[in-house]
Motif scaffolding. Structure first.
Motif, short mmCIF file in Angstrom:
data_model
loop_
_atom_site.label_atom_id
_atom_site.label_comp_id
_atom_site.label_asym_id
_atom_site.label_seq_id
_atom_site.Cartn_x
_atom_site.Cartn_y
_atom_site.Cartn_z
N ALA A 179 3.86 -21.87 12.20
CA ALA A 179 2.88 -20.93 13.05
C ALA A 179 3.71 -19.77 13.75
O ALA A 179 3.13 -18.68 13.82
N ALA A 180 4.95 -20.21 14.07
CA ALA A 180 5.93 -19.18 14.81
C ALA A 180 6.07 -17.92 14.11
O ALA A 180 6.38 -16.75 14.60
N ARG A 181 5.80 -17.93 12.60
CA ARG A 181 6.00 -16.62 11.96
C ARG A 181 4.96 -15.65 12.48
O ARG A 181 4.90 -14.33 12.14
N ALA A 182 3.86 -15.94 13.04
CA ALA A 182 2.88 -15.02 13.73
C ALA A 182 3.22 -14.49 14.85
O ALA A 182 2.51 -13.42 15.45
N TRP A 183 4.38 -14.83 15.61
CA TRP A 183 4.67 -14.15 16.69
C TRP A 183 6.47 -13.94 17.05
O TRP A 183 6.68 -12.84 17.59
N VAL A 225 0.85 -1.24 0.08
CA VAL A 225 0.06 0.05 0.05
C VAL A 225 0.81 1.32 -0.12
O VAL A 225 0.38 2.29 0.33
N ALA A 226 2.12 0.99 -0.37
CA ALA A 226 3.03 2.19 -0.73
C ALA A 226 2.48 3.37 -1.38
O ALA A 226 1.98 3.11 -2.26
N GLY A 227 2.43 4.59 -0.67
CA GLY A 227 1.95 5.88 -1.80
C GLY A 227 0.29 6.11 -1.25
O GLY A 227 -0.11 6.95 -1.68
N GLN A 228 -0.20 5.04 -0.59
CA GLN A 228 -1.56 5.44 -0.26
C GLN A 228 -1.77 6.24 1.07
O GLN A 228 -0.68 6.60 1.79
N ALA A 229 -2.89 6.72 1.39
CA ALA A 229 -3.37 7.41 2.65
C ALA A 229 -4.37 6.91 3.59
O ALA A 229 -5.28 6.63 3.08
N TYR A 230 -4.17 7.03 4.67
CA TYR A 230 -5.09 6.31 5.53
C TYR A 230 -5.47 7.17 6.90
O TYR A 230 -4.62 7.86 7.38
N ASP A 231 -6.67 7.15 7.20
CA ASP A 231 -7.27 7.75 8.50
C ASP A 231 -7.00 7.08 9.60
O ASP A 231 -6.38 7.60 10.87
N LEU A 232 -6.70 5.96 9.61
CA LEU A 232 -6.56 4.91 10.73
C LEU A 232 -5.66 3.76 10.31
O LEU A 232 -5.79 2.93 9.16
N ILE A 233 -4.52 3.35 10.80
CA ILE A 233 -3.81 2.10 10.67
C ILE A 233 -3.72 1.49 12.17
O ILE A 233 -3.60 1.99 13.07
N LEU A 234 -4.11 0.17 11.89
CA LEU A 234 -4.08 -0.88 13.00
C LEU A 234 -3.11 -1.97 12.74
O LEU A 234 -2.71 -2.26 11.50
N SER A 235 -2.52 -2.26 13.84
CA SER A 235 -1.44 -3.45 13.61
C SER A 235 -1.34 -4.36 14.78
O SER A 235 -0.90 -3.83 15.92
N ASN A 236 -1.41 -5.68 14.66
CA ASN A 236 -0.98 -6.45 16.03
C ASN A 236 0.05 -7.47 15.22
O ASN A 236 -0.25 -8.47 14.86
N PRO A 237 1.23 -6.98 15.16
CA PRO A 237 2.11 -7.62 14.55
C PRO A 237 2.98 -8.52 15.16
O PRO A 237 2.77 -8.75 16.54
N PRO A 238 3.78 -9.52 14.84
CA PRO A 238 4.70 -10.33 15.46
C PRO A 238 5.57 -9.54 16.40
O PRO A 238 6.08 -8.50 15.78
N TYR A 239 5.73 -9.72 17.73
CA TYR A 239 6.71 -9.18 18.55
C TYR A 239 7.20 -9.75 19.73
O TYR A 239 7.81 -9.28 20.64
N VAL A 240 7.26 -11.21 19.71
CA VAL A 240 7.78 -12.02 20.86
C VAL A 240 9.31 -12.19 20.52
O VAL A 240 9.51 -12.61 19.60
N PRO A 241 10.16 -11.90 21.30
CA PRO A 241 11.53 -12.14 21.43
C PRO A 241 11.74 -13.38 21.15
O PRO A 241 11.22 -14.31 21.78
N ALA A 242 12.74 -13.69 20.28
CA ALA A 242 12.94 -15.13 20.04
C ALA A 242 14.57 -15.22 19.99
O ALA A 242 15.43 -14.32 19.80
N ARG A 243 15.06 -16.62 19.87
CA ARG A 243 16.60 -16.83 20.03
C ARG A 243 16.95 -16.65 18.72
O ARG A 243 18.31 -16.15 18.43
N ALA A 244 16.13 -16.73 17.67
CA ALA A 244 16.43 -16.48 16.10
C ALA A 244 16.68 -15.00 15.73
O ALA A 244 15.64 -14.35 15.93
N ALA A 245 17.70 -14.69 15.09
CA ALA A 245 17.99 -13.27 14.66
C ALA A 245 16.82 -12.83 13.85
O ALA A 245 16.38 -11.41 13.75
N THR A 246 16.47 -13.63 12.72
CA THR A 246 15.49 -13.31 11.66
C THR A 246 14.29 -14.11 11.82
O THR A 246 14.38 -15.32 12.56
#
Length: 224
Positions: free
Chosen positions: A124-128, A97-118
Protein backbone atom coordinates in the motif's frame (compact mmCIF):
# COMPACT_ATOMS: atom_id res chain seq x y z
CA UNK A 1 -13.81 18.15 2.58
CA UNK A 2 -16.45 18.80 -0.05
CA UNK A 3 -16.35 16.32 -2.86
CA UNK A 4 -15.70 13.13 -0.90
CA UNK A 5 -19.28 11.95 -1.44
CA UNK A 6 -18.71 11.89 -5.19
CA UNK A 7 -16.22 9.06 -4.72
CA UNK A 8 -18.14 6.90 -2.29
CA UNK A 9 -19.49 4.65 -5.05
CA UNK A 10 -16.06 3.95 -6.55
CA UNK A 11 -14.50 0.56 -6.00
CA UNK A 12 -11.27 0.90 -4.02
CA UNK A 13 -9.85 -2.52 -3.12
CA UNK A 14 -7.00 -2.88 -0.61
CA UNK A 15 -3.76 -1.78 -2.25
CA UNK A 16 -5.38 0.93 -4.39
CA UNK A 17 -5.31 4.50 -3.11
CA UNK A 18 -8.72 5.50 -1.79
CA UNK A 19 -9.76 9.03 -2.84
CA UNK A 20 -9.03 11.41 0.02
CA UNK A 21 -8.68 15.14 0.72
CA UNK A 22 -5.95 15.57 -1.91
CA UNK A 23 -8.20 13.96 -4.52
CA UNK A 24 -11.04 16.30 -3.58
CA UNK A 25 -8.81 19.39 -3.68
CA UNK A 26 -7.54 18.48 -7.15
CA UNK A 27 -11.10 17.76 -8.30
CA UNK A 28 -12.10 21.25 -7.15
CA UNK A 29 -9.25 22.74 -9.18
CA UNK A 30 -10.39 20.68 -12.16
CA UNK A 31 -13.89 22.14 -11.86
CA UNK A 32 -12.38 25.62 -12.18
CA UNK A 33 -10.73 24.75 -15.51
CA UNK A 34 -12.35 25.28 -18.89
CA UNK A 35 -12.44 21.76 -20.33
CA UNK A 36 -14.09 21.86 -23.75
CA UNK A 37 -15.75 18.69 -25.04
CA UNK A 38 -13.17 16.53 -26.76
CA UNK A 39 -10.22 17.99 -24.85
CA UNK A 40 -7.38 15.51 -24.45
CA UNK A 41 -6.81 14.87 -20.74
CA UNK A 42 -4.20 12.71 -19.01
CA UNK A 43 -4.48 11.48 -15.42
CA UNK A 44 -1.10 10.33 -14.07
CA UNK A 45 -1.27 7.91 -11.14
CA UNK A 46 -4.99 7.37 -11.51
CA UNK A 47 -5.59 4.92 -8.64
CA UNK A 48 -9.35 4.27 -8.61
CA UNK A 49 -9.79 6.54 -11.63
CA UNK A 50 -11.66 9.19 -9.63
CA UNK A 51 -10.08 12.21 -11.35
CA UNK A 52 -10.11 10.59 -14.78
CA UNK A 53 -13.83 10.00 -14.39
CA UNK A 54 -14.38 13.59 -13.24
CA UNK A 55 -12.71 14.79 -16.44
CA UNK A 56 -14.65 12.31 -18.58
CA UNK A 57 -17.91 13.65 -17.15
CA UNK A 58 -16.93 17.01 -18.66
CA UNK A 59 -16.82 15.42 -22.11
CA UNK A 60 -13.03 15.12 -22.27
CA UNK A 61 -11.18 12.29 -24.00
CA UNK A 62 -9.28 10.83 -21.07
CA UNK A 63 -6.24 8.59 -20.78
CA UNK A 64 -5.29 7.37 -17.31
CA UNK A 65 -1.99 5.80 -16.26
CA UNK A 66 -0.92 3.83 -13.20
CA UNK A 67 2.05 1.57 -12.46
CA UNK A 68 -0.11 -0.82 -10.45
CA UNK A 69 -1.97 -3.50 -12.38
CA UNK A 70 -4.54 -3.61 -9.58
CA UNK A 71 -5.14 0.13 -9.93
CA UNK A 72 -5.40 -0.18 -13.71
CA UNK A 73 -8.00 -2.93 -13.44
CA UNK A 74 -9.87 -1.00 -10.72
CA UNK A 75 -9.98 2.19 -12.79
CA UNK A 76 -11.15 0.26 -15.84
CA UNK A 77 -13.93 -1.34 -13.84
CA UNK A 78 -14.98 1.97 -12.26
CA UNK A 79 -15.10 3.54 -15.71
CA UNK A 80 -17.25 0.70 -17.00
CA UNK A 81 -19.59 0.90 -14.01
CA UNK A 82 -19.85 4.67 -14.50
CA UNK A 83 -20.56 4.29 -18.21
CA UNK A 84 -17.69 6.62 -19.10
CA UNK A 85 -15.08 6.08 -21.82
CA UNK A 86 -11.67 6.26 -20.11
CA UNK A 87 -8.59 4.61 -21.59
CA UNK A 88 -6.52 3.16 -18.74
CA UNK A 89 -2.99 1.92 -19.36
CA UNK A 90 -0.27 0.53 -17.13
CA UNK A 91 3.09 2.24 -17.00
CA UNK A 92 5.61 4.31 -15.09
CA UNK A 93 4.29 7.89 -14.89
CA UNK A 94 4.40 9.48 -18.37
CA UNK A 95 6.38 6.76 -20.13
CA UNK A 96 3.33 5.07 -21.76
CA UNK A 97 2.24 8.33 -23.41
CA UNK A 98 5.60 9.72 -24.54
CA UNK A 99 5.20 11.79 -27.69
CA UNK A 100 1.51 12.50 -27.10
CA UNK A 101 0.02 15.96 -26.57
CA UNK A 102 -2.60 16.97 -24.01
CA UNK A 103 -4.78 19.95 -23.18
CA UNK A 104 -4.81 19.06 -19.48
CA UNK A 105 -2.66 16.82 -17.30
CA UNK A 106 -3.81 15.88 -13.80
CA UNK A 107 -1.67 14.17 -11.19
CA UNK A 108 -1.97 13.16 -7.56
CA UNK A 109 1.32 11.25 -7.25
CA UNK A 110 2.97 9.69 -4.21
CA UNK A 111 4.53 12.60 -2.30
CA UNK A 112 5.02 11.67 1.37
CA UNK A 113 8.61 11.98 2.66
CA UNK A 114 9.84 8.57 3.78
CA UNK A 115 12.84 7.01 5.50
CA UNK A 116 13.59 4.88 2.43
CA UNK A 117 15.47 6.63 -0.37
CA UNK A 118 13.58 4.73 -3.05
CA UNK A 119 9.83 4.10 -3.22
CA UNK A 120 8.51 0.63 -2.40
CA UNK A 121 7.81 -1.67 -5.31
CA UNK A 122 4.91 -3.43 -3.61
CA UNK A 123 2.31 -2.83 -0.94
CA UNK A 124 0.00 0.00 0.00
CA UNK A 125 2.85 2.44 0.76
CA UNK A 126 3.67 2.56 -2.95
CA UNK A 127 0.71 4.94 -3.23
CA UNK A 128 2.30 7.56 -0.96
CA UNK A 129 6.02 7.01 -0.18
CA UNK A 130 8.31 9.13 -2.36
CA UNK A 131 11.86 9.20 -0.98
CA UNK A 132 13.48 11.36 1.69
CA UNK A 133 12.11 14.65 0.36
CA UNK A 134 8.83 13.35 -1.07
CA UNK A 135 9.81 14.56 -4.52
CA UNK A 136 10.98 11.44 -6.37
CA UNK A 137 7.87 11.33 -8.54
CA UNK A 138 6.86 14.98 -8.27
CA UNK A 139 10.24 15.99 -9.69
CA UNK A 140 9.83 13.66 -12.66
CA UNK A 141 6.37 15.01 -13.40
CA UNK A 142 7.64 18.60 -13.25
CA UNK A 143 10.39 17.71 -15.73
CA UNK A 144 8.43 15.46 -18.10
CA UNK A 145 4.87 16.84 -18.17
CA UNK A 146 5.71 20.18 -19.85
CA UNK A 147 6.80 18.35 -23.00
CA UNK A 148 3.35 16.76 -23.29
CA UNK A 149 1.32 19.95 -22.98
CA UNK A 150 -0.12 21.64 -26.05
CA UNK A 151 0.18 25.44 -26.27
CA UNK A 152 -2.30 26.72 -23.71
CA UNK A 153 -2.28 23.33 -22.00
CA UNK A 154 -2.43 23.08 -18.22
CA UNK A 155 -0.87 20.82 -15.59
CA UNK A 156 -2.69 20.46 -12.26
CA UNK A 157 -0.49 18.77 -9.68
CA UNK A 158 -1.38 18.20 -6.03
CA UNK A 159 1.09 17.45 -3.27
CA UNK A 160 1.95 18.26 0.32
CA UNK A 161 3.70 21.43 1.40
CA UNK A 162 6.17 19.00 3.03
CA UNK A 163 7.25 18.04 -0.50
CA UNK A 164 8.62 21.39 -1.65
CA UNK A 165 6.02 23.33 -3.65
CA UNK A 166 8.58 26.10 -4.17
CA UNK A 167 10.84 23.58 -5.92
CA UNK A 168 7.93 22.45 -8.09
CA UNK A 169 7.23 26.03 -9.12
CA UNK A 170 10.89 26.64 -9.96
CA UNK A 171 11.16 23.47 -12.03
CA UNK A 172 7.96 24.15 -13.96
CA UNK A 173 8.92 27.76 -14.62
CA UNK A 174 12.36 26.67 -15.79
CA UNK A 175 10.55 24.49 -18.35
CA UNK A 176 8.84 27.60 -19.71
CA UNK A 177 5.48 27.24 -17.98
CA UNK A 178 3.56 29.89 -16.06
CA UNK A 179 3.17 28.26 -12.64
CA UNK A 180 1.47 29.27 -9.39
CA UNK A 181 -0.26 27.70 -6.40
CA UNK A 182 -3.93 27.56 -7.37
CA UNK A 183 -5.44 26.06 -4.20
CA UNK A 184 -4.50 25.23 -0.62
CA UNK A 185 -6.11 23.20 2.11
CA UNK A 186 -5.14 22.24 5.66
CA UNK A 187 -6.04 18.79 6.92
CA UNK A 188 -5.27 16.87 10.12
CA UNK A 189 -2.34 14.48 9.95
CA UNK A 190 -3.48 11.08 8.81
CA UNK A 191 -2.11 7.81 10.20
CA UNK A 192 0.99 7.84 7.96
CA UNK A 193 2.19 11.28 9.04
CA UNK A 194 1.25 10.65 12.66
CA UNK A 195 3.45 7.55 12.64
CA UNK A 196 6.33 9.55 11.11
CA UNK A 197 6.02 12.70 13.22
CA UNK A 198 9.27 12.14 15.13
CA UNK A 199 11.24 11.36 11.95
CA UNK A 200 9.75 14.34 10.09
CA UNK A 201 10.72 16.54 13.04
CA UNK A 202 14.29 15.17 12.95
CA UNK A 203 14.45 16.01 9.24
CA UNK A 204 13.31 19.57 9.91
CA UNK A 205 10.16 19.08 7.82
CA UNK A 206 7.79 19.78 10.70
CA UNK A 207 7.83 20.92 14.29
CA UNK A 208 6.87 18.08 16.57
CA UNK A 209 3.81 19.94 17.84
CA UNK A 210 2.33 20.19 14.34
CA UNK A 211 -0.86 18.25 13.74
CA UNK A 212 -2.00 19.57 10.36
CA UNK A 213 -0.68 19.15 6.84
CA UNK A 214 -1.01 21.73 4.08
CA UNK A 215 -1.98 20.45 0.64
CA UNK A 216 -1.36 22.55 -2.45
CA UNK A 217 -2.52 22.35 -6.05
CA UNK A 218 0.01 23.76 -8.48
CA UNK A 219 -1.33 25.05 -11.79
CA UNK A 220 1.17 25.35 -14.63
CA UNK A 221 0.22 26.57 -18.11
CA UNK A 222 2.21 26.34 -21.31
CA UNK A 223 2.10 29.72 -23.07
CA UNK A 224 0.29 29.86 -26.39
Amino acid sequence: MAGHSAYMTLLAPPGVYTPQADTALLAEALRDEAVPPGAQVLDVGTGTGALALAAARRGARVTAVDISWLAVLTARLNARLSGLPVRVVRGNLLAPVAGQAYDLILSNPPYVPARAATPPRHGAARAWDAGHDGRLLVRRICHEAPRLLRPGGVLLLVHSALSGPEASLRELRSAGLKAAVAARSFIPFGPVLRARRAWLDEQGLIENAETTEELVVIRAERPV
